[in-house]
Design an enzyme around this catalytic site. Structure first.
Site, PDB file in Angstrom:
ATOM      1  CD  GLU A  44      21.835  56.864 -61.636  1.00 33.85           C
ATOM      2  OE1 GLU A  44      20.688  56.855 -61.136  1.00 33.85           O
ATOM      3  OE2 GLU A  44      22.045  56.781 -62.855  1.00 33.85           O
ATOM      4  CG  ASN A 191      19.192  51.110 -64.999  1.00 38.67           C
ATOM      5  OD1 ASN A 191      18.432  50.763 -64.105  1.00 38.67           O
ATOM      6  ND2 ASN A 191      19.133  52.310 -65.575  1.00 38.67           N
ATOM      7  CD  GLU A 192      14.908  53.088 -66.027  1.00 34.74           C
ATOM      8  OE1 GLU A 192      15.084  54.073 -66.776  1.00 34.74           O
ATOM      9  OE2 GLU A 192      14.213  53.153 -64.985  1.00 34.74           O
ATOM     10  CE1 TYR A 269      12.431  56.572 -59.058  1.00 35.07           C
ATOM     11  CE2 TYR A 269      12.359  55.456 -61.178  1.00 35.07           C
ATOM     12  CZ  TYR A 269      13.072  55.887 -60.067  1.00 35.07           C
ATOM     13  OH  TYR A 269      14.418  55.636 -59.969  1.00 35.07           O
ATOM     14  CD  GLU A 325      16.300  53.034 -61.067  1.00 38.36           C
ATOM     15  OE1 GLU A 325      15.589  53.985 -61.452  1.00 38.36           O
ATOM     16  OE2 GLU A 325      17.340  52.673 -61.645  1.00 38.36           O
ATOM     17  CD  GLN A 374      19.623  57.575 -57.358  1.00 39.10           C
ATOM     18  OE1 GLN A 374      20.700  58.003 -56.990  1.00 39.10           O
ATOM     19  NE2 GLN A 374      19.327  57.379 -58.651  1.00 39.10           N
TER      20      GLN A 374
HETATM   21  O1  AHR Z   1      16.775  57.067 -60.270  1.00 38.03           O
HETATM   22  C1  AHR Z   1      16.929  57.973 -61.313  1.00 38.03           C
HETATM   23  C2  AHR Z   1      16.854  57.300 -62.675  1.00 38.03           C
HETATM   24  O2  AHR Z   1      15.578  56.786 -62.875  1.00 38.03           O
HETATM   25  C3  AHR Z   1      17.741  56.105 -62.889  1.00 38.03           C
HETATM   26  O3  AHR Z   1      19.029  56.459 -63.245  1.00 38.03           O
HETATM   27  C4  AHR Z   1      17.065  55.398 -64.008  1.00 38.03           C
HETATM   28  O4  AHR Z   1      17.301  54.013 -63.979  1.00 38.03           O
HETATM   29  C5  AHR Z   1      15.603  55.759 -63.834  1.00 38.03           C
HETATM   30  O5  AHR Z   1      15.028  56.194 -64.993  1.00 38.03           O
END
Ligand code: AHR
Length: 526
Positions: A44, A191-192, A269, A325, A374
């Site tokens: 990103e 995205n999101e 996450y 992600e 990432q």
């Molecule tokens: O990976 C960091 C961020 O996490 C991304 O930009 C977003 O999609 C997520 O909240």
């Protein structure tokens, strides 16, 4: 993905046993293919991922090819990375691709409001990204803008990228120096969109996803898998709303390629604290070690739950689930920009990754792709680069990816784990302290073993059934402490070495695993 209603064979059932831990692998029962794309990556415009990480510009003293770091490319080529997602993330929904083409000095600037509120000069744009993709020998996953972009903008981007005739966008691409169209097999529809991508409700986004996807066309033999912006964590309602778009059409045939989108995403996450204090990457207690691993292991349940919702609409599993992600999210390294998400990476991160991969292998029937967040200098990175010297460090997570390349496109094997002790209870969930998975391809099998015990080594009997094993080799990733990590000064504090503690056993092999370690055993099958 499978085209049958059969459950994946790669269930890692866990039971109890007396004596040493036992991992039973049915070597002749190859099931669903583990799509190599689950070993995908994500870059990103965030902190030092693109700028400084991948791209330093032609004038840099760091050896580069058209501005792209040679050392980063070489390190990632060794991982055989199957795809790279770009340009975001949250950045994707404020990115306007036409600002990133044409002569660099004429490209407009913008504010990267999500990540540090810094000025983005658009010097890394579509041509630079596709150049990177070609240098890496990987495939492009381009993420489009729904939150602040138009249908026309998205439609023109895929035309610019992939069309081969004299259409307006193909002509513009040629005017910018690229004759041949590129291949773009994966395209994200925002995205999101429940958050940074527009703060939408599920039904609002589902309608937009249908609309935008329609205009992401297949041009010139380029077949796009359109990925709708999906849910996060345990939000099953969002997944359900997106699946409703298909009505009952997916009930009809296992072969039909469904539209308007072909996959939906999920984000998950691993962190051990709340957003305000997610915990240090390198200073953690034993409890936090287990908490991280328990939360990583929870992904398996989440994949089952989201996939079960999808099954209601799509019993043949023709729609892919894309975990685009995933990874650890710790507090940034002290003294670094909080908006740049730069964190260190320890043996704990490596084990979080290996536990994720075991879940990916078990869900080979539905999981089309996954992208760690990432690749360079951001969150759970493979590669860290020093902002001053430019020195490159390979993280423990990098090494798990390297050890697992044998699982790419291999058939998942059934694995049964039996432990002499009860699972540890962490965070209200049971965490068995041994995680395992296995796959087979080209007359070989690869077994993954993660000893999650922070302090105790473990002997494991590999009970190998269904095929003769004529040779074996092993590698192990371990270190002096659970918080061990690599730096420019000590680049190999955590690095794989040969696993020598493998002995023949009446049922197969007996292996000694160090405490807090990840091992792979490669078997040659007769
Ligand atoms: O990976 C960091 C961020 O996490 C991304 O930009 C977003 O999609 C997520 O909240």
């Amino acid at each position: 993905m499978t085209t049958s209603r059969r459950r994946s064979l790669s269930t890692a059932r866990t039971g109890t046993t007396t004596g040493p831990a036992r991992v039973t692998v049915d070597l002749d029962q190859g099931g669903d293919i583990i799509n190599r794309h689950v070993y995908g990556h994500f870059a990103e415009h965030l902190g030092r991922c693109i700028y400084g990480g991948f791209f330093v510009g032609e004038d840099s003293e760091i050896p580069n090819t058209r501005g792209i770091r040679d050392d980063v490319v070489a390190a990632l080529r060794a991982l055989d990375i199957p795809n790279l997602r770009w340009p975001g993330g949250c950045f994707a929904d404020e990115y306007h691709w036409k600002d990133g083409i044409g002569p660099r000095e004429q490209r407009p600037r913008m504010v990267n409001s999500h990540w540090g509120d810094v000025v983005e000069d658009n010097s890394f744009g579509t041509h630079e990204f596709m150049d990177l993709v070609e240098l890496l020998g990987t495939e492009a996953y381009v993420n489009g803008n729904v939150g602040s972009g138009t249908v026309q903008e998205m439609s023109e981007w895929i035309e610019y990228l992939t069309r081969d005739d004299d259409s307006p966008m193909a002509a513009l691409r040629r005017a910018n120096g690229r004759d041949e169209p590129w291949k773009v097999p994966f395209f994200g529809i925002g995205n999101e969109t429940w958050g940074c991508g527009g703060n939408m409700r599920a039904d609002e986004y589902a309608a937009l996803a249908r609309q935008y996807s329609t205009f992401v066309r297949d041009h010139a033999g380029n077949t796009v898998t359109r990925i709708a912006a999906g849910s996060h964590d345990g939000d099953l309602g969002w997944t359900e709303e997106l699946m409703r778009v298909f009505g009952d059409s997916l009930e009809k045939s296992p072969e039909r390629r469904p539209g308007p989108f072909q996959a939906i995403s999920l984000h998950y996450y691993t962190m051990t604290g709340p957003w305000e204090d997610k915990g240090s990457a390198t200073e953690f207690t034993e409890d936090e070690w287990y908490l991280a691993l328990s939360r990583a292991a929870h992904l398996d349940e989440l994949l089952t739950r989201h996939s079960t919702v999808m099954d209601r609409y799509d019993p043949y599993r023709t729609v892919g689930l894309v975990l685009d992600e995933w990874g650890t999210w710790w507090n940034v390294e002290p003294g670094t920009n909080p908006g740049f998400l730069y964190q260190q990476n320890t043996l704990r991160d490596a084990l979080v990754a290996s536990v994720h991969f075991d879940a990916f292998h078990r869900h080979a029937d539905r999981l089309l792709m996954a992208n760690i967040a990432q690749t360079v200098n951001v969150l759970q990175a493979m590669i860290l680069t020093d902002p001053d010297s430019g020195a490159l460090v390979l993280t423990p997570t990098y090494h798990v990816f390297a050890m697992n390349t044998g699982h790419h496109d291999a058939a998942a094997l059934p694995v049964h784990v039996s432990l002499p002790e009860e699972p540890r209870t962490v965070d209200g969930r049971e965490l068995p302290l041994l995680s395992a998975s296995a796959s087979t391809k080209d007359g070989r099998a690869l077994v993954s073993l993660s000893n999650l015990d922070a302090s105790e080594p473990r002997t494991v009997v590999l009970d190998l059934r269904g095929a003769e094993v004529t040779a074996h080799t092993g590698r192990v990733l371990a270190a002096e402490s659970t918080a061990a990590h690599n730096t420019p000064e000590v680049p190999e504090a955590v690095a794989p070495r040969e696993l020598t503690a493998i002995r023949p056993h009446e049922h197969g092999l007996e292996i000694d695993l160090p405490a807090a370690s990840y091992a792979t055993v490669e078997l040659t099958l007769g």
